[in-house]
Design a protein around this motif. Sequence first.
Motif, PDB file in Angstrom:
ATOM      1  N   GLU A   4       6.740  63.808   8.627  1.00  0.00           N
ATOM      2  CA  GLU A   4       5.682  63.013   9.244  1.00  0.00           C
ATOM      3  C   GLU A   4       5.983  62.799  10.714  1.00  0.00           C
ATOM      4  O   GLU A   4       5.100  62.886  11.549  1.00  0.00           O
ATOM      5  N   LEU A   7       5.178  65.928  12.641  1.00  0.00           N
ATOM      6  CA  LEU A   7       3.753  66.134  12.843  1.00  0.00           C
ATOM      7  C   LEU A   7       3.218  65.170  13.897  1.00  0.00           C
ATOM      8  O   LEU A   7       2.434  65.568  14.759  1.00  0.00           O
ATOM      9  N   LEU A   8       3.681  63.934  13.875  1.00  0.00           N
ATOM     10  CA  LEU A   8       3.254  62.970  14.889  1.00  0.00           C
ATOM     11  C   LEU A   8       3.694  63.415  16.280  1.00  0.00           C
ATOM     12  O   LEU A   8       2.935  63.290  17.245  1.00  0.00           O
ATOM     13  N   ILE A  11       1.387  66.225  17.336  1.00  0.00           N
ATOM     14  CA  ILE A  11       0.080  65.678  17.718  1.00  0.00           C
ATOM     15  C   ILE A  11       0.148  65.154  19.152  1.00  0.00           C
ATOM     16  O   ILE A  11      -0.763  65.417  19.962  1.00  0.00           O
ATOM     17  N   GLU A  12       1.202  64.445  19.483  1.00  0.00           N
ATOM     18  CA  GLU A  12       1.356  63.911  20.845  1.00  0.00           C
ATOM     19  C   GLU A  12       1.464  65.041  21.868  1.00  0.00           C
ATOM     20  O   GLU A  12       0.912  64.946  22.964  1.00  0.00           O
ATOM     21  N   ALA A  37       1.556  65.032   4.533  1.00  0.00           N
ATOM     22  CA  ALA A  37       0.856  64.346   5.627  1.00  0.00           C
ATOM     23  C   ALA A  37      -0.382  63.637   5.096  1.00  0.00           C
ATOM     24  O   ALA A  37      -1.047  64.110   4.178  1.00  0.00           O
ATOM     25  N   GLU A  38      -0.663  62.510   5.702  1.00  0.00           N
ATOM     26  CA  GLU A  38      -1.861  61.763   5.334  1.00  0.00           C
ATOM     27  C   GLU A  38      -3.091  62.452   5.935  1.00  0.00           C
ATOM     28  O   GLU A  38      -2.990  63.172   6.922  1.00  0.00           O
ATOM     29  N   SER A  40      -5.389  61.201   7.662  1.00  0.00           N
ATOM     30  CA  SER A  40      -5.603  60.779   9.048  1.00  0.00           C
ATOM     31  C   SER A  40      -4.726  61.573  10.015  1.00  0.00           C
ATOM     32  O   SER A  40      -5.153  61.884  11.132  1.00  0.00           O
ATOM     33  N   GLN A  41      -3.510  61.933   9.585  1.00  0.00           N
ATOM     34  CA  GLN A  41      -2.629  62.734  10.432  1.00  0.00           C
ATOM     35  C   GLN A  41      -3.156  64.160  10.562  1.00  0.00           C
ATOM     36  O   GLN A  41      -3.105  64.749  11.638  1.00  0.00           O
ATOM     37  N   LYS A  42      -3.646  64.693   9.455  1.00  0.00           N
ATOM     38  CA  LYS A  42      -4.227  66.033   9.494  1.00  0.00           C
ATOM     39  C   LYS A  42      -5.426  66.065  10.434  1.00  0.00           C
ATOM     40  O   LYS A  42      -5.565  66.978  11.259  1.00  0.00           O
ATOM     41  N   ALA A  44      -6.043  64.004  12.934  1.00  0.00           N
ATOM     42  CA  ALA A  44      -5.577  63.799  14.304  1.00  0.00           C
ATOM     43  C   ALA A  44      -5.024  65.092  14.892  1.00  0.00           C
ATOM     44  O   ALA A  44      -5.276  65.419  16.060  1.00  0.00           O
ATOM     45  N   PHE A  45      -4.291  65.843  14.074  1.00  0.00           N
ATOM     46  CA  PHE A  45      -3.742  67.125  14.539  1.00  0.00           C
ATOM     47  C   PHE A  45      -4.868  68.089  14.893  1.00  0.00           C
ATOM     48  O   PHE A  45      -4.881  68.681  15.971  1.00  0.00           O
TER      49      PHE A  45
END
Length: 71
Positions: A4, A7-8, A11-12, A37-38, A40-42, A44-45
Motif C-alpha cells: 500500500e 502504491l501511495l 500515486i504521488e 489495494a483499496e 480508492s487507491q486504484k 487515485a492511481f
Amino acid sequence: MEKEANLLFLIEQLKRGVDLSGEDAACAMKIIMSADAEQSQKAAFLTALAKKGATGEEIASFALTIRQMAR
C-alpha cells in the motif's frame, strides 16, 4: 502494508508529473490487480496516470504484467 505504501508513493510521483520506470509500473499493476489495494487507491492511481499521460514504457509494462498474471 508495504505494498500500500508503495502504491501511495507511486500515486504521488504521478501527481508530480514523474514518469514511472518499467519496474515501478509493473509493481503498480501487480498491486492493482491483486486484493492488496483499496478501490480508492486504484482510482487515485488511474486518475493521476490519466492526468499525467501514460508513456509507452508504462503502457508496455502494464500490458506485460497483465499477461504474466493471466497465466
